[in-house]
Write an enzyme that holds these catalytic residues in place. Structure first.
Site, PDB file in Angstrom:
ATOM      1  N   TYR A  53       0.704  -1.234   0.048  1.00 47.90           N
ATOM      2  CA  TYR A  53       0.063   0.041  -0.019  1.00 47.90           C
ATOM      3  C   TYR A  53       0.874   1.384   0.054  1.00 47.90           C
ATOM      4  O   TYR A  53       0.299   2.314  -0.568  1.00 47.90           O
ATOM      5  CB  TYR A  53      -0.952  -0.076   1.102  1.00 47.90           C
ATOM      6  N   GLN A  86     -15.245   2.721  -6.008  1.00 51.29           N
ATOM      7  CA  GLN A  86     -14.446   1.633  -5.427  1.00 51.29           C
ATOM      8  C   GLN A  86     -13.080   1.961  -5.386  1.00 51.29           C
ATOM      9  O   GLN A  86     -12.322   1.307  -4.845  1.00 51.29           O
ATOM     10  CB  GLN A  86     -14.743   0.413  -6.281  1.00 51.29           C
ATOM     11  N   ASN A  87     -12.793   3.030  -6.060  1.00 53.66           N
ATOM     12  CA  ASN A  87     -11.269   3.297  -6.190  1.00 53.66           C
ATOM     13  C   ASN A  87     -10.814   3.941  -4.525  1.00 53.66           C
ATOM     14  O   ASN A  87     -11.484   4.659  -3.870  1.00 53.66           O
ATOM     15  CB  ASN A  87     -10.945   4.449  -6.852  1.00 53.66           C
ATOM     16  N   VAL A  88      -9.568   3.828  -4.271  1.00 53.56           N
ATOM     17  CA  VAL A  88      -9.098   4.123  -3.160  1.00 53.56           C
ATOM     18  C   VAL A  88      -8.167   5.433  -3.465  1.00 53.56           C
ATOM     19  O   VAL A  88      -7.642   6.017  -2.424  1.00 53.56           O
ATOM     20  CB  VAL A  88      -8.369   3.089  -2.469  1.00 53.56           C
ATOM     21  N   HIS A 104     -14.255   1.430  -0.812  1.00 56.34           N
ATOM     22  CA  HIS A 104     -13.254   0.489  -0.455  1.00 56.34           C
ATOM     23  C   HIS A 104     -12.112   1.060   0.481  1.00 56.34           C
ATOM     24  O   HIS A 104     -11.064   0.499   0.527  1.00 56.34           O
ATOM     25  CB  HIS A 104     -12.647  -0.398  -1.659  1.00 56.34           C
TER      26      HIS A 104
HETATM   27  P1  OAD Z   1     -11.105  -4.144 -12.345  1.00 56.82           P
HETATM   28  O1  OAD Z   1      -9.720  -4.320 -12.612  1.00 56.82           O
HETATM   29  O2  OAD Z   1     -11.699  -5.394 -12.164  1.00 56.82           O
HETATM   30  O3  OAD Z   1     -11.945  -3.566 -13.599  1.00 56.82           O
HETATM   31  C1  OAD Z   1     -11.469  -2.689 -14.260  1.00 56.82           C
HETATM   32  C2  OAD Z   1     -12.581  -2.081 -15.458  1.00 56.82           C
HETATM   33  O4  OAD Z   1     -12.007  -1.127 -15.828  1.00 56.82           O
HETATM   34  C3  OAD Z   1     -12.696  -3.187 -16.309  1.00 56.82           C
HETATM   35  O5  OAD Z   1     -13.938  -3.512 -17.098  1.00 56.82           O
HETATM   36  C4  OAD Z   1     -11.914  -2.637 -17.639  1.00 56.82           C
HETATM   37  O6  OAD Z   1     -12.453  -2.935 -19.002  1.00 56.82           O
HETATM   38  C5  OAD Z   1     -12.176  -1.132 -17.502  1.00 56.82           C
HETATM   39  N1  OAD Z   1     -11.057  -0.287 -17.964  1.00 56.82           N
HETATM   40  C6  OAD Z   1      -9.829  -0.380 -18.489  1.00 56.82           C
HETATM   41  N2  OAD Z   1      -9.504   0.826 -18.895  1.00 56.82           N
HETATM   42  C7  OAD Z   1     -10.657   1.886 -18.877  1.00 56.82           C
HETATM   43  C8  OAD Z   1     -10.300   3.130 -19.536  1.00 56.82           C
HETATM   44  N3  OAD Z   1      -9.182   3.708 -19.711  1.00 56.82           N
HETATM   45  N4  OAD Z   1     -11.463   3.803 -18.832  1.00 56.82           N
HETATM   46  C9  OAD Z   1     -12.488   3.224 -18.506  1.00 56.82           C
HETATM   47  N5  OAD Z   1     -12.635   1.897 -17.922  1.00 56.82           N
HETATM   48  C10 OAD Z   1     -11.627   1.235 -18.237  1.00 56.82           C
HETATM   49  O7  OAD Z   1     -11.450  -3.001 -11.191  1.00 56.82           O
HETATM   50  P2  OAD Z   1     -13.003  -3.028 -10.205  1.00 56.82           P
HETATM   51  O8  OAD Z   1     -14.205  -3.228 -10.899  1.00 56.82           O
HETATM   52  O9  OAD Z   1     -12.758  -1.381  -9.788  1.00 56.82           O
HETATM   53  O10 OAD Z   1     -11.092  -3.898  -4.143  1.00 56.82           O
HETATM   54  O11 OAD Z   1     -12.447  -3.617  -9.291  1.00 56.82           O
HETATM   55  C11 OAD Z   1     -13.247  -3.779  -7.949  1.00 56.82           C
HETATM   56  C12 OAD Z   1     -12.271  -4.205  -6.750  1.00 56.82           C
HETATM   57  O12 OAD Z   1     -11.518  -5.123  -6.848  1.00 56.82           O
HETATM   58  C13 OAD Z   1     -11.598  -3.028  -6.121  1.00 56.82           C
HETATM   59  O13 OAD Z   1     -11.972  -1.745  -5.764  1.00 56.82           O
HETATM   60  C14 OAD Z   1     -10.500  -3.893  -5.606  1.00 56.82           C
HETATM   61  C15 OAD Z   1     -10.259  -5.013  -6.513  1.00 56.82           C
HETATM   62  O14 OAD Z   1     -10.046  -6.018  -5.493  1.00 56.82           O
HETATM   63  C16 OAD Z   1     -10.142  -4.178  -3.231  1.00 56.82           C
HETATM   64  O15 OAD Z   1      -9.129  -4.188  -3.168  1.00 56.82           O
HETATM   65  C17 OAD Z   1     -11.208  -4.283  -2.017  1.00 56.82           C
END
Ligand code: OAD
Length: 230
Positions: A53, A86-88, A104
């Protein structure tokens, strides 16, 4: 004013240079979730977790909001905006969004391991916590992050927020992680849902308006569409 609720994920900050989790090359390809994002991992090897982190915190401090973050902040002129992220990182706030809820946790904050109400804010000049850094009650400090297996304290507030949405916008999340992904179930059926993502996302709802673009271009297109649609 119409109430626009945004649910954002890692893709929102991708164009600011912050890695997503599940894309190819994403953080969970390089690190084990069990080791760095669970309470058990922290008990086993706190140094590894603090270092993980610390590195992410430095990257977040060094990053700048992208046009997507800025576009959402500008929308406050025309709409009542609520951002549930969900972003930190704090890029939504740094772009100027006033109403941001972090599901999160927050990278720039750390807290006591015995008293969760003791929360401290770090700065770019003081961006690390180390083994032995303690709260005022003498316990080790930990990242102010919601790890897998931990409760999500902001969930109830997030559910209430989505229930009052006139429009929901989902940006840059794979919707793999619950309970965050379940927020879509609290949005009334007649409420329009826009999805901004350059890739296909599995989303169980009819009539999604899919803007298949990255966050910066996608938010610009969203703003044009909303002028006509609502
Ligand atoms: P993911 O990495 O699972 O998903 C990221 C999403 O962003 C995907 O659908 C990509 O297609 C999309 N993406 C990529 N580039 C992009 C761009 N330039 N513009 C828009 N979208 C784009 O991330 P999260 O869904 O946020 O939690 O993950 C959820 C949680 O899982 C996080 O908060 C974290 C992780 O484990 C914890 O650590 C508790």
């Amino acid at each position: 004013m119409k109430h626009i609720v945004v649910l954002s994920g890692a893709g929102m900050s991708a164009e600011s240079g912050i890695s997503t989790f599940r894309d190819s090359g994403g953080l969970w390809e390089q690190h084990s979730v069990e080791d760095v994002a669970t309470p058990e991992g922290f008990s086993r090897n706190p140094r590894l977790v603090l270092d993980f982190y610390n590195a992410r915190r430095k990257a977040a401090f060094a990053a700048k909001p992208n046009k997507g973050h800025v576009g959402l902040a500008e929308m406050e002129k025309d709409y009542r905006m609520s951002i549930i992220t969900q972003n930190v990182d704090n890029l939504h706030e740094r772009a100027g969004s006033a109403n941001v809820l972090h599901l999160h946790g927050e990278l720039d904050k750390v807290r006591s391991t015995v008293d969760p109400s003791l929360v401290y804010t770090l700065t770019p000049d003081n961006a690390e916590i180390k083994l032995g850094d303690k709260c005022e009650k003498g316990s080790q400090l930990r990242p102010h992050i919601v790890w897998f297996g931990e409760a999500v304290p902001m969930m109830e507030k997030a559910m209430k927020t989505v229930q009052t949405a006139d429009v929901l916008v989902v940006i840059g999340t794979s919707l793999n992680v619950y309970p965050a992904a379940g927020l879509l179930n609290y949005v009334a059926r007649e409420i329009p849902v826009y999805l901004i993502d350059p890739n296909e996302v599995k989303i169980y709802r009819q009539g999604i308006r899919f803007i298949r673009k990255g966050a910066s271009e996608g938010v610009a297109e969203l703003r044009e569409l909303l002028k006509k649609d609502i």
